[in-house]
Design a protein around this motif. Sequence first.
Motif, PDB file in Angstrom:
ATOM      1  N   VAL A   1       0.848  -1.185   0.000  1.00  0.00           N
ATOM      2  CA  VAL A   1       0.000   0.000   0.000  1.00  0.00           C
ATOM      3  C   VAL A   1       0.889   1.242   0.000  1.00  0.00           C
ATOM      4  O   VAL A   1       1.891   1.297   0.716  1.00  0.00           O
ATOM      5  CB  VAL A   1      -0.912   0.001   1.250  1.00  0.00           C
ATOM      6  N   THR A   2       0.548   2.233  -0.801  1.00  0.00           N
ATOM      7  CA  THR A   2       1.307   3.475  -0.793  1.00  0.00           C
ATOM      8  C   THR A   2       0.621   4.490   0.127  1.00  0.00           C
ATOM      9  O   THR A   2      -0.565   4.368   0.437  1.00  0.00           O
ATOM     10  CB  THR A   2       1.444   4.069  -2.204  1.00  0.00           C
ATOM     11  N   THR A   3       1.394   5.466   0.570  1.00  0.00           N
ATOM     12  CA  THR A   3       0.850   6.497   1.450  1.00  0.00           C
ATOM     13  C   THR A   3       1.227   7.871   0.929  1.00  0.00           C
ATOM     14  O   THR A   3       2.278   8.062   0.311  1.00  0.00           O
ATOM     15  CB  THR A   3       1.394   6.358   2.888  1.00  0.00           C
ATOM     16  N   ARG A   4       0.357   8.843   1.173  1.00  0.00           N
ATOM     17  CA  ARG A   4       0.693  10.264   1.035  1.00  0.00           C
ATOM     18  C   ARG A   4       0.252  10.947   2.320  1.00  0.00           C
ATOM     19  O   ARG A   4      -0.767  10.584   2.905  1.00  0.00           O
ATOM     20  CB  ARG A   4       0.020  10.906  -0.170  1.00  0.00           C
ATOM     21  N   THR A   5       1.023  11.922   2.749  1.00  0.00           N
ATOM     22  CA  THR A   5       0.766  12.535   4.041  1.00  0.00           C
ATOM     23  C   THR A   5       0.410  14.010   3.908  1.00  0.00           C
ATOM     24  O   THR A   5       0.857  14.699   2.989  1.00  0.00           O
ATOM     25  CB  THR A   5       1.986  12.393   4.966  1.00  0.00           C
ATOM     26  N   PHE A   6      -0.391  14.468   4.863  1.00  0.00           N
ATOM     27  CA  PHE A   6      -0.721  15.891   4.959  1.00  0.00           C
ATOM     28  C   PHE A   6      -0.186  16.429   6.280  1.00  0.00           C
ATOM     29  O   PHE A   6      -0.083  15.697   7.265  1.00  0.00           O
ATOM     30  CB  PHE A   6      -2.235  16.124   4.869  1.00  0.00           C
ATOM     31  N   SER A   7       0.192  17.690   6.280  1.00  0.00           N
ATOM     32  CA  SER A   7       0.605  18.335   7.519  1.00  0.00           C
ATOM     33  C   SER A   7      -0.625  18.955   8.165  1.00  0.00           C
ATOM     34  O   SER A   7      -1.572  19.339   7.478  1.00  0.00           O
ATOM     35  CB  SER A   7       1.662  19.408   7.254  1.00  0.00           C
ATOM     36  N   SER A   8      -0.615  19.017   9.480  1.00  0.00           N
ATOM     37  CA  SER A   8      -1.785  19.529  10.188  1.00  0.00           C
ATOM     38  C   SER A   8      -1.354  20.552  11.231  1.00  0.00           C
ATOM     39  O   SER A   8      -0.255  20.480  11.771  1.00  0.00           O
ATOM     40  CB  SER A   8      -2.545  18.385  10.872  1.00  0.00           C
ATOM     41  N   SER A   9      -2.223  21.474  11.496  1.00  0.00           N
ATOM     42  CA  SER A   9      -1.952  22.503  12.487  1.00  0.00           C
ATOM     43  C   SER A   9      -2.098  21.908  13.880  1.00  0.00           C
ATOM     44  O   SER A   9      -3.194  21.495  14.272  1.00  0.00           O
ATOM     45  CB  SER A   9      -2.928  23.679  12.314  1.00  0.00           C
ATOM     46  N   SER A  10      -0.993  21.826  14.602  1.00  0.00           N
ATOM     47  CA  SER A  10      -0.990  21.292  15.970  1.00  0.00           C
ATOM     48  C   SER A  10      -1.552  19.877  16.047  1.00  0.00           C
ATOM     49  O   SER A  10      -2.093  19.473  17.065  1.00  0.00           O
ATOM     50  CB  SER A  10      -1.781  22.217  16.910  1.00  0.00           C
TER      51      SER A  10
END
Length: 342
Positions: free
Chosen positions: A100-109
């Motif tokens: 499985v591949t992943t992509r990530t998002f950044s989040s505020s706190s």
Amino acid sequence: MTVIDLRSDTLTRPTPGMLEAMTTAPVGDDVYDEDPTVHELESRVAELFGHEDALFCVTGSLSNQLGIRMLVEPGEEVLCDAQAHIVRAEMGSHAAVGQVTTRTFSSSSGLAEADRIAEMISVGGGPYHVTTAAVAIENTLNYAGGRIQPYENLVEISELCQRYGIKRHLDGARLWNAYIATGAPLVSYGALYDTISVCFSKGLGAPIGSVLVSSAENIARARILRKRMGAGWRQAGLLASAALYALEHQLTRLADDHAAARAFAEEVAAAAPAAIRPEDVETNIVVLDTGDRDAGKIVDAAAREDVRVSRLGPHTLRAVTHLDVDENGCRTAGKVLGSLLA
């Protein structure tokens, strides 16, 4: 002096009552699906979350792998936070084992937001783009200091996924902490996800075990994949009984760990206010900023004073409160760290 070990809430030892429950539990062969105590645990947890079935697994990493693999085919992707356990601490297993591949998002706190996820969704790309098959949310978010995901955010993300036909996985290793801190019903969390992993060997104090919750069809598939991965086990009721005991006797006391974490943070902040804002501590995890000081050296210095914490990065530390260290012990540890960071 007794060592105060706050490296993780996985360090807890079974209580006398839990040990007694383990030694008296009725057991059978779980590979044959004949262990009555495992059945009791699986039924109980499935009911708590309003799902059809559940599967008792040896680790949260395994139940996360199985849960995501039920939703994502090889070559498809799951979206998750850049700080998520599934991409930072599961040794690349979702790629190496699940393909499985992943992509990530950044989040505020550490707070997951639907708008940010919506920008990343990829569906209908045919032979040109990887298909987004699922979104995984971690609640509480470990590396963000045990951050609780606001329930309204989770509803928005769930609705977003449904609009796109995308599946939803919850890494709820410390969901019990969010439940105690907010009072949001477990069944309400359950309604938002297709697969859920919850852990019993962290704050609840069991020695081993996580449970994957989902539909009966998914759990039947996951049971086969668990065996294929070499993770079938026999008289697992010995361990399932510990998890059942934890649910009955050690769930509500998580509030004590949250209070102890705030007490720890207060003691650190009294001497080193730049290291932590106590009001940011929501559950049982405290992340400290060491400024320009090497975090590893702070860990070593604290150990020399019989306090153990974890290094998260070059300039960050983590302390996790749990049932084996009371609030006074956490205050003592906080004073030690505060003096080192002052």
